[in-house]
Design a protein around this motif. Sequence first.
Motif, PDB file in Angstrom:
ATOM      1  N   GLN B 175      53.080  25.884 -15.825  1.00  0.00           N
ATOM      2  CA  GLN B 175      52.018  26.777 -16.267  1.00  0.00           C
ATOM      3  C   GLN B 175      51.644  27.708 -15.121  1.00  0.00           C
ATOM      4  OE1 GLN B 175      50.887  26.910 -19.225  1.00  0.00           O
ATOM      5  NE2 GLN B 175      51.378  24.971 -20.214  1.00  0.00           N
ATOM      6  N   ALA B 176      51.508  27.119 -13.938  1.00  0.00           N
ATOM      7  CA  ALA B 176      51.110  27.911 -12.775  1.00  0.00           C
ATOM      8  C   ALA B 176      52.138  29.005 -12.526  1.00  0.00           C
ATOM      9  CB  ALA B 176      50.983  27.013 -11.550  1.00  0.00           C
ATOM     10  N   ILE B 177      53.413  28.631 -12.694  1.00  0.00           N
ATOM     11  CA  ILE B 177      54.481  29.620 -12.527  1.00  0.00           C
ATOM     12  C   ILE B 177      54.246  30.754 -13.512  1.00  0.00           C
ATOM     13  CG2 ILE B 177      56.945  30.048 -12.796  1.00  0.00           C
ATOM     14  CD1 ILE B 177      57.306  27.008 -12.155  1.00  0.00           C
ATOM     15  N   LYS B 178      53.940  30.362 -14.752  1.00  0.00           N
ATOM     16  CA  LYS B 178      53.743  31.375 -15.791  1.00  0.00           C
ATOM     17  C   LYS B 178      52.504  32.209 -15.513  1.00  0.00           C
ATOM     18  CE  LYS B 178      56.126  29.201 -19.637  1.00  0.00           C
ATOM     19  NZ  LYS B 178      55.973  28.595 -20.978  1.00  0.00           N
ATOM     20  N   ALA B 179      51.563  31.607 -14.781  1.00  0.00           N
ATOM     21  CA  ALA B 179      50.280  32.285 -14.586  1.00  0.00           C
ATOM     22  C   ALA B 179      50.353  33.380 -13.533  1.00  0.00           C
ATOM     23  CB  ALA B 179      49.192  31.276 -14.247  1.00  0.00           C
ATOM     24  N   GLY B 180      51.522  33.986 -13.374  1.00  0.00           N
ATOM     25  CA  GLY B 180      51.574  35.237 -12.628  1.00  0.00           C
ATOM     26  C   GLY B 180      52.082  35.203 -11.197  1.00  0.00           C
ATOM     27  N   ILE B 181      52.758  34.119 -10.775  1.00  0.00           N
ATOM     28  CA  ILE B 181      53.255  34.132  -9.398  1.00  0.00           C
ATOM     29  C   ILE B 181      54.762  34.372  -9.323  1.00  0.00           C
ATOM     30  CG2 ILE B 181      51.412  32.700  -8.465  1.00  0.00           C
ATOM     31  CD1 ILE B 181      53.314  30.334  -8.577  1.00  0.00           C
ATOM     32  N   MET B 182      55.415  34.413 -10.502  1.00  0.00           N
ATOM     33  CA  MET B 182      56.854  34.687 -10.486  1.00  0.00           C
ATOM     34  C   MET B 182      57.124  36.018  -9.793  1.00  0.00           C
ATOM     35  SD  MET B 182      58.261  32.062 -11.897  1.00  0.00           S
ATOM     36  CE  MET B 182      59.949  32.538 -12.288  1.00  0.00           C
ATOM     37  N   GLU B 183      56.249  36.985 -10.073  1.00  0.00           N
ATOM     38  CA  GLU B 183      56.449  38.343  -9.553  1.00  0.00           C
ATOM     39  C   GLU B 183      56.461  38.368  -8.032  1.00  0.00           C
ATOM     40  OE1 GLU B 183      54.208  37.340 -11.529  1.00  0.00           O
ATOM     41  OE2 GLU B 183      55.066  38.027 -13.408  1.00  0.00           O
ATOM     42  N   ILE B 184      55.601  37.558  -7.425  1.00  0.00           N
ATOM     43  CA  ILE B 184      55.428  37.700  -5.978  1.00  0.00           C
ATOM     44  C   ILE B 184      56.356  36.785  -5.196  1.00  0.00           C
ATOM     45  CG2 ILE B 184      53.035  38.413  -6.221  1.00  0.00           C
ATOM     46  CD1 ILE B 184      52.276  35.588  -5.177  1.00  0.00           C
ATOM     47  N   ALA B 185      57.055  35.877  -5.886  1.00  0.00           N
ATOM     48  CA  ALA B 185      57.907  34.923  -5.180  1.00  0.00           C
ATOM     49  C   ALA B 185      59.238  35.561  -4.790  1.00  0.00           C
ATOM     50  CB  ALA B 185      58.153  33.696  -6.042  1.00  0.00           C
ATOM     51  N   ASP B 186      59.524  35.584  -3.480  1.00  0.00           N
ATOM     52  CA  ASP B 186      60.862  35.945  -3.016  1.00  0.00           C
ATOM     53  C   ASP B 186      61.702  34.683  -2.892  1.00  0.00           C
ATOM     54  OD1 ASP B 186      60.247  38.730  -2.688  1.00  0.00           O
ATOM     55  OD2 ASP B 186      59.106  38.161  -0.904  1.00  0.00           O
ATOM     56  N   VAL B 187      61.020  33.582  -2.599  1.00  0.00           N
ATOM     57  CA  VAL B 187      61.675  32.283  -2.467  1.00  0.00           C
ATOM     58  C   VAL B 187      60.755  31.221  -3.066  1.00  0.00           C
ATOM     59  CG1 VAL B 187      62.577  30.568  -0.844  1.00  0.00           C
ATOM     60  CG2 VAL B 187      62.780  33.013  -0.308  1.00  0.00           C
ATOM     61  N   PHE B 188      61.319  30.330  -3.851  1.00  0.00           N
ATOM     62  CA  PHE B 188      60.546  29.193  -4.345  1.00  0.00           C
ATOM     63  C   PHE B 188      60.838  27.982  -3.480  1.00  0.00           C
ATOM     64  CE2 PHE B 188      60.420  31.736  -8.209  1.00  0.00           C
ATOM     65  CZ  PHE B 188      59.095  31.556  -8.585  1.00  0.00           C
ATOM     66  N   VAL B 189      59.797  27.306  -3.036  1.00  0.00           N
ATOM     67  CA  VAL B 189      59.959  26.087  -2.270  1.00  0.00           C
ATOM     68  C   VAL B 189      59.415  24.933  -3.102  1.00  0.00           C
ATOM     69  CG1 VAL B 189      59.368  24.853  -0.156  1.00  0.00           C
ATOM     70  CG2 VAL B 189      59.693  27.343  -0.103  1.00  0.00           C
ATOM     71  N   VAL B 190      60.315  24.021  -3.497  1.00  0.00           N
ATOM     72  CA  VAL B 190      59.867  22.813  -4.181  1.00  0.00           C
ATOM     73  C   VAL B 190      59.673  21.763  -3.102  1.00  0.00           C
ATOM     74  CG1 VAL B 190      60.499  20.985  -5.794  1.00  0.00           C
ATOM     75  CG2 VAL B 190      60.971  23.371  -6.361  1.00  0.00           C
ATOM     76  N   ASN B 191      58.418  21.609  -2.671  1.00  0.00           N
ATOM     77  CA  ASN B 191      58.123  20.687  -1.591  1.00  0.00           C
ATOM     78  C   ASN B 191      57.869  19.280  -2.143  1.00  0.00           C
ATOM     79  OD1 ASN B 191      57.731  19.989   1.106  1.00  0.00           O
ATOM     80  ND2 ASN B 191      55.512  20.277   0.968  1.00  0.00           N
ATOM     81  N   LYS B 192      57.861  18.286  -1.239  1.00  0.00           N
ATOM     82  CA  LYS B 192      57.746  16.885  -1.669  1.00  0.00           C
ATOM     83  C   LYS B 192      58.841  16.589  -2.703  1.00  0.00           C
ATOM     84  CE  LYS B 192      52.749  17.120  -0.856  1.00  0.00           C
ATOM     85  NZ  LYS B 192      51.378  16.851  -1.349  1.00  0.00           N
ATOM     86  N   ALA B 193      60.033  17.148  -2.419  1.00  0.00           N
ATOM     87  CA  ALA B 193      61.149  17.079  -3.362  1.00  0.00           C
ATOM     88  C   ALA B 193      61.694  15.674  -3.524  1.00  0.00           C
ATOM     89  CB  ALA B 193      62.264  18.034  -2.924  1.00  0.00           C
ATOM     90  N   ASP B 194      61.192  14.737  -2.705  1.00  0.00           N
ATOM     91  CA  ASP B 194      61.631  13.334  -2.870  1.00  0.00           C
ATOM     92  C   ASP B 194      60.827  12.671  -3.988  1.00  0.00           C
ATOM     93  OD1 ASP B 194      59.307  13.577  -1.440  1.00  0.00           O
ATOM     94  OD2 ASP B 194      59.751  11.945  -0.027  1.00  0.00           O
ATOM     95  N   ARG B 195      59.826  13.371  -4.471  1.00  0.00           N
ATOM     96  CA  ARG B 195      59.023  12.828  -5.569  1.00  0.00           C
ATOM     97  C   ARG B 195      59.770  12.925  -6.888  1.00  0.00           C
ATOM     98  NH1 ARG B 195      52.845  15.013  -5.673  1.00  0.00           N
ATOM     99  NH2 ARG B 195      52.083  14.144  -3.697  1.00  0.00           N
TER     100      ARG B 195
END
Lengths: 315, 315
Positions: B175-195
């Motif tokens: 939802q957060a992704i949809k809520a308007g940050i796709m435009e500003i992301a040059d790189v997505f970091v999926v942190n705590k990726a061991d979760r």
Amino acid sequence: MTLPLAARVLTGDPRAVARAITLIENEDTDAAALIGALFPHTGRAYVIGVTGPPGAGKSTLVDRLIEQARAAGQTVGVIAVDPTSPFTGGAVLGDRVRMQQHATDAGVFVRSMATRGHLGGLARATSDVALVLDAAGKDVVIIETVGVGQDEVEIIRTADVSLVTLVPGTGDDVQAIKAGIMEIADVFVVNKADREGADRLVSSIESNLALHTYGADEWRPPIVKTVAIDGTGLPALGQVIERFRAHGAARHFDRRRARGESRLRELVAHRFMTRLEQQVLAEGELASWVERIATREVDPYTAAEALLARALERR
Amino acid sequence: MTLPLAARVLTGDPRAVARAITLIENEDTDAAALIGALFPHTGRAYVIGVTGPPGAGKSTLVDRLIEQARAAGQTVGVIAVDPTSPFTGGAVLGDRVRMQQHATDAGVFVRSMATRGHLGGLARATSDVALVLDAAGKDVVIIETVGVGQDEVEIIRTADVSLVTLVPGTGDDVQAIKAGIMEIADVFVVNKADREGADRLVSSIESNLALHTYGADEWRPPIVKTVAIDGTGLPALGQVIERFRAHGAARHFDRRRARGESRLRELVAHRFMTRLEQQVLAEGELASWVERIATREVDPYTAAEALLARALERR
């Protein structure tokens, strides 16, 4: 159809209302005159702001609030604000669904608005649309917005009462609370309260509230647990809103004045910039200043002073 | 100490940098002249913006980026932006901890900034502080901000590369992704990726990206999985940032120009309002207009026009 648009809006004609909102959204030159004509007839509607993180069930909650108002014989206008995103559309879709649901009810008008890139523009447009719905005779105007960013805060500030909706289980609720929405919440709604973690969320809100000392006659935001999907807790929420409305009667006017002031400042600045760019500056003049800034030939403050001087020079 | 502040900032003197930032935060009248003096010496630092929902581990990620830059022999300036809230302070605390951690390292300068109520003011102040750090010779400037609201978007737009940090398991990621940050992301970091849920998050970002068609030489935001706490994925992230920097070289200048333009507009409007309120309007004149709006005696647009006319009239 022979009546001017403002007069038709005042009769509550939904097509006139829709057209008026479109004028506002497009920042049409007639919009200002329209608001001017409607403004003396506004100030009667009670504006309810509903915000909170995505997935908090705001749309369902708003549907319940609509039903509640309708059951009380009140007419309702809803403004659903969607964040700008080529990736969204979900809210707009939900909005269409909701419009169908209330399509047969002339007492409900629903409109969704997409955010503009223009900073502050959305808050201005939203409050203008609220004025239109107010002038059209809606007893209650509900502004629904996603998220807890500065833009949402500005929008929710245009409301008479602000409901901040949170939901158990999403890890960052408490963080979200800390991230600046405590200030704008008049009422906290813990929705989907049948979920595990509801009580934990309530107590985390409580502990946040405990950090702030409230004066004797100061409103301490109550926390209402709801399950919007089946209507649980909605009567309680309705009573809390009424209580706030009664309590806030005095504070209410201050809030509207404060709102009016920030709106006026924003409007004057916007008007000034429009005049500067459309009437004062030559074609490409702004662009050339931008170019000189990009090449580090001139700094932004010096450029700003020069442009301001141009705008204020005689003739 | 005999040297003017700007000259001392250019030498990288941390006390001078701290003082310069304070001038900017306080909107001190000397701030404009300071930026003017520093501006020709800016444009060398690479500005990395890091945003994302609270609890995404941004601070830890930033610490790793600092270490990475230092290991490469680069100096680093960090601006940690906290949302306004009497209830917060967490980020400031974290900032203090971080300052201690790097206290012995003259190559790292960390400063936190609290948001102002003033819309747009924070973005302006943040970019000015970035200029100061740039002028002070920092090779890398990292801007860390919480949330994905309009204000954060404005701030992140001041960066050369924008990292949007998300974490698995918090229900509203997508939802957060949809809520308007796709435009500003040059790189997505999926942190705590061991979760648990990391891959689900990655594919949900992928499916969002899939909704947008990227041109042949258009940058498609890559998704990097990290575990910032133990450094996992940080080398990969570093390479992606370098790749973006290389790819973005051309686009880079356009972005800075666009940034410069919106900044210039905001600055001119701000200057105009300051002049209007401090030099043109009599004491309480604005308040009386606000009062007349609150009582519905006049509408905001008419009032705005009147104030604009006052500002532009001769003498």
